[in-house]
Design a protein around this motif. Sequence first.
Motif, mmCIF file in Angstrom:
data_model
loop_
_atom_site.group_PDB
_atom_site.id
_atom_site.type_symbol
_atom_site.label_atom_id
_atom_site.label_comp_id
_atom_site.label_asym_id
_atom_site.label_seq_id
_atom_site.Cartn_x
_atom_site.Cartn_y
_atom_site.Cartn_z
ATOM 1 N N ASN A 163 0.871 -1.172 0.000
ATOM 2 C CA ASN A 163 0.000 0.000 0.000
ATOM 3 C C ASN A 163 0.909 1.222 0.000
ATOM 4 O O ASN A 163 1.613 1.476 0.959
ATOM 5 N N LYS A 164 0.893 1.959 -1.074
ATOM 6 C CA LYS A 164 1.829 3.078 -1.243
ATOM 7 C C LYS A 164 1.599 4.216 -0.249
ATOM 8 O O LYS A 164 2.445 5.084 -0.102
ATOM 9 N N THR A 165 0.470 4.212 0.427
ATOM 10 C CA THR A 165 0.217 5.280 1.388
ATOM 11 C C THR A 165 0.776 4.958 2.770
ATOM 12 O O THR A 165 0.893 5.847 3.595
ATOM 13 N N ASP A 166 1.117 3.698 3.028
ATOM 14 C CA ASP A 166 1.648 3.313 4.334
ATOM 15 C C ASP A 166 3.119 3.680 4.455
ATOM 16 O O ASP A 166 3.858 3.742 3.483
ATOM 17 N N VAL B 88 5.961 0.273 8.332
ATOM 18 C CA VAL B 88 4.764 -0.569 8.464
ATOM 19 C C VAL B 88 4.809 -1.692 7.431
ATOM 20 O O VAL B 88 4.543 -2.850 7.740
ATOM 21 N N LEU B 89 5.171 -1.341 6.205
ATOM 22 C CA LEU B 89 5.271 -2.346 5.147
ATOM 23 C C LEU B 89 6.332 -3.390 5.475
ATOM 24 O O LEU B 89 6.131 -4.588 5.269
#
Length: 95
Positions: A44-47, A51-52
């Motif tokens: 998820n590019k917004t995280d 987190v990733l």
Amino acid sequence: MTGCGTIKARLEQAGIQKGRAAAGVQLAPWPIYCREIVDHALLNKTDDVRVLLRRERQRLSRANAKLVLCAQYYDKYAELLSVNQNAEAPSASLP
């Protein structure tokens, strides 16, 4: 040319069958649980990158635990076969 491929496939299959017969041991199929692939964490590019990374490490830990369980299963199976070549596969206590 197609005939050569067919002959090659038939020879390979015959070799596999001959090898199994010579070995005298028929292994049970790999448990379905062990064949299932553990997917990567969703990207998820917004995280935040941290987190990733944490999600990916959790997936890796899950995959490693699965690998250990499957290896233990086949170690137990090998132990049974060393005592009795006709032994059945151990009962799968896999999740």
